[in-house]
Design an enzyme around this catalytic site. Structure first.
Site, PDB file in Angstrom:
ATOM      1  N   SER A  50       0.827  -1.203   0.000  1.00 21.69           N
ATOM      2  CA  SER A  50       0.000   0.000   0.000  1.00 21.69           C
ATOM      3  C   SER A  50       0.862   1.254   0.000  1.00 21.69           C
ATOM      4  O   SER A  50       2.053   1.217   0.345  1.00 21.69           O
ATOM      5  CB  SER A  50      -0.911   0.021   1.225  1.00 21.69           C
ATOM      6  OG  SER A  50      -0.150   0.263   2.397  1.00 21.69           O
ATOM      7  N   ASP A  84      -1.280  -1.012  -3.809  1.00 20.39           N
ATOM      8  CA  ASP A  84      -2.609  -0.808  -3.238  1.00 20.39           C
ATOM      9  C   ASP A  84      -2.833   0.620  -2.734  1.00 20.39           C
ATOM     10  O   ASP A  84      -1.938   1.238  -2.176  1.00 20.39           O
ATOM     11  CB  ASP A  84      -2.784  -1.801  -2.074  1.00 20.39           C
ATOM     12  CG  ASP A  84      -4.216  -1.969  -1.634  1.00 20.39           C
ATOM     13  OD1 ASP A  84      -5.112  -1.880  -2.484  1.00 20.39           O
ATOM     14  OD2 ASP A  84      -4.433  -2.216  -0.430  1.00 20.39           O
ATOM     15  N   HIS A  85      -4.058   1.121  -2.926  1.00 21.63           N
ATOM     16  CA  HIS A  85      -4.489   2.432  -2.422  1.00 21.63           C
ATOM     17  C   HIS A  85      -3.516   3.548  -2.793  1.00 21.63           C
ATOM     18  O   HIS A  85      -3.073   4.318  -1.937  1.00 21.63           O
ATOM     19  CB  HIS A  85      -4.705   2.379  -0.905  1.00 21.63           C
ATOM     20  CG  HIS A  85      -6.004   1.732  -0.526  1.00 21.63           C
ATOM     21  ND1 HIS A  85      -7.224   2.346  -0.675  1.00 21.63           N
ATOM     22  CD2 HIS A  85      -6.274   0.501  -0.033  1.00 21.63           C
ATOM     23  CE1 HIS A  85      -8.195   1.531  -0.275  1.00 21.63           C
ATOM     24  NE2 HIS A  85      -7.638   0.393   0.109  1.00 21.63           N
ATOM     25  N   ASP A 106      -6.805   5.036  -5.838  1.00 17.71           N
ATOM     26  CA  ASP A 106      -7.832   5.414  -4.875  1.00 17.71           C
ATOM     27  C   ASP A 106      -8.121   6.909  -4.906  1.00 17.71           C
ATOM     28  O   ASP A 106      -7.404   7.707  -4.316  1.00 17.71           O
ATOM     29  CB  ASP A 106      -7.394   4.991  -3.468  1.00 17.71           C
ATOM     30  CG  ASP A 106      -8.469   5.224  -2.422  1.00 17.71           C
ATOM     31  OD1 ASP A 106      -9.571   5.669  -2.799  1.00 17.71           O
ATOM     32  OD2 ASP A 106      -8.208   4.947  -1.247  1.00 17.71           O
ATOM     33  N   GLU A 136     -12.075   2.192  -6.575  1.00 24.98           N
ATOM     34  CA  GLU A 136     -12.967   1.975  -5.441  1.00 24.98           C
ATOM     35  C   GLU A 136     -14.121   2.955  -5.511  1.00 24.98           C
ATOM     36  O   GLU A 136     -13.954   4.122  -5.856  1.00 24.98           O
ATOM     37  CB  GLU A 136     -12.186   2.163  -4.137  1.00 24.98           C
ATOM     38  CG  GLU A 136     -12.986   1.880  -2.884  1.00 24.98           C
ATOM     39  CD  GLU A 136     -12.106   1.921  -1.643  1.00 24.98           C
ATOM     40  OE1 GLU A 136     -12.031   0.901  -0.943  1.00 24.98           O
ATOM     41  OE2 GLU A 136     -11.490   2.970  -1.377  1.00 24.98           O
ATOM     42  N   GLY A 212     -11.021  -4.785   3.314  1.00 26.95           N
ATOM     43  CA  GLY A 212     -11.376  -4.927   4.715  1.00 26.95           C
ATOM     44  C   GLY A 212     -11.838  -6.315   5.104  1.00 26.95           C
ATOM     45  O   GLY A 212     -12.657  -6.483   6.012  1.00 26.95           O
ATOM     46  N   ASN A 233      -9.202  -8.807  -0.117  1.00 26.36           N
ATOM     47  CA  ASN A 233      -8.046  -8.112   0.437  1.00 26.36           C
ATOM     48  C   ASN A 233      -7.964  -8.300   1.947  1.00 26.36           C
ATOM     49  O   ASN A 233      -8.949  -8.088   2.665  1.00 26.36           O
ATOM     50  CB  ASN A 233      -8.139  -6.612   0.156  1.00 26.36           C
ATOM     51  CG  ASN A 233      -7.810  -6.271  -1.272  1.00 26.36           C
ATOM     52  OD1 ASN A 233      -7.810  -7.126  -2.150  1.00 26.36           O
ATOM     53  ND2 ASN A 233      -7.554  -4.997  -1.523  1.00 26.36           N
ATOM     54  N   THR A 236      -5.069  -6.531   8.101  1.00 25.17           N
ATOM     55  CA  THR A 236      -5.058  -6.453   9.561  1.00 25.17           C
ATOM     56  C   THR A 236      -4.845  -7.814  10.221  1.00 25.17           C
ATOM     57  O   THR A 236      -4.161  -7.917  11.250  1.00 25.17           O
ATOM     58  CB  THR A 236      -6.368  -5.818  10.063  1.00 25.17           C
ATOM     59  OG1 THR A 236      -6.484  -4.498   9.513  1.00 25.17           O
ATOM     60  CG2 THR A 236      -6.401  -5.740  11.578  1.00 25.17           C
TER      61      THR A 236
END
Length: 286
Positions: A50, A84-85, A106, A136, A212, A233, A236
């Protein structure tokens, strides 16, 4: 095994009515743990870096990316590398040279028209470099007429008609949608809106992505994949495994100095997490 691409993995997964698991990596131990877990389960995997992870590495993309490429080339299962992002053009321009085959751009924090314009420009740049691109879409108008809500803010939902128009006019290759998951959840209590997912699947031809996913129970993830999610994805959950193991080890060994024993245990905990998730969700073997 040669480095593959996210687009290739998703194409194969969709043909098998399955999905691809994409894990966010921050350290070399993340890279090794994810690959080890995927090898044990015998499934392909996507390594995701990310923009936040790049920021953690003092803005340098290449060291972690090079390590991920090297691990992918030595893996016993197909491995792809995904950025990512991404919100900065500088990082987007570096993606192909760093070995990435795909990128998630993003602009979901912007009002709809600005999001669309920024994403369309990013798509043009990415496709010119041979990159597969994901975007997104949350609630672009905002419930109160204010700023749009991130696709994974609590309560956010993606509107099917808006999503269809966005995909058509942006030219993206995949779309991350808001159906009930939330970023950075540390409990697996999210409930997905499967009826909405069905409506999104019916109007969109591009693969759908669930961000998430660490907070989504196994049965909900299985139902989401059956309902059309093609990329799952997870970030965490890896960090919980790593950090929890380090806390336990250092609590039991307060005088420890050498980081190798506890990083080894943390890497193994991440590998077990990867193996458990992809096995529980029932992803198609490589």
């Amino acid at each position: 095994m040669p480095l593959t691409t996210t687009g290739e993995l998703i194409t194969r997964a969709r043909a098998a009515r399955s999905a691809v698991a994409a894990f966010n990596i921050i350290t070399l131990e993340h890279v090794e743990g994810v690959v080890a877990g995927a090898e044990r389960a015998g499934v392909p995997v996507v390594l995701q870096v990310s923009e936040n992870a790049v920021r953690f590495h003092r803005g340098s993309l290449f060291p972690l990316a090079r390590a991920a490429v090297a691990a992918a080339e030595r893996a016993a299962v197909p491995v792809a590398l995904h950025l990512d992002h991404v919100r900065t053009d500088r990082l987007l321009r570096q993606a192909a040279d760093a070995g990435f085959g795909s990128v998630m751009y993003d602009a979901s924090h912007l009002p709809y028209d600005e999001n669309l314009a920024a994403t369309r420009a990013a798509v043009d740049r990415a496709h010119a470099q041979g990159l597969w691109i994901e975007a997104e879409l949350g609630e672009m108008d905002g419930k109160d007429g204010g700023a749009p809500r991130d696709a994974h803010a609590p309560g956010a939902r993606t509107d099917p008609a808006e999503a269809s128009s966005f995909v058509t006019h942006s030219g993206v290759d995949a779309l991350a949608v808001a159906v009930g998951s939330v970023h950075a959840m540390t409990t697996r209590t999210a409930t997905l809106d499967h009826a909405l997912l069905g409506r999104l699947t019916a109007v969109l031809e591009v693969p759908l992505v669930l961000h998430g996913s660490s907070g989504v129970p196994d049965e909900e993830l299985r139902a989401a994949v059956a309902g059309g999610i093609a990329k799952v994805n997870i970030g965490t959950a890896l960090n919980q495994a790593l950090t929890g193991t380090l806390r336990t080890y250092l609590g039991a060994h307060p005088d420890a100095v050498d980081p190798r024993p506890y990083l080894d245990e943390g890497r193994e905990a991440m590998a077990r997490t990867v193996e458990r998730i992809v096995t529980a969700v029932g992803l198609t073997p490589a």
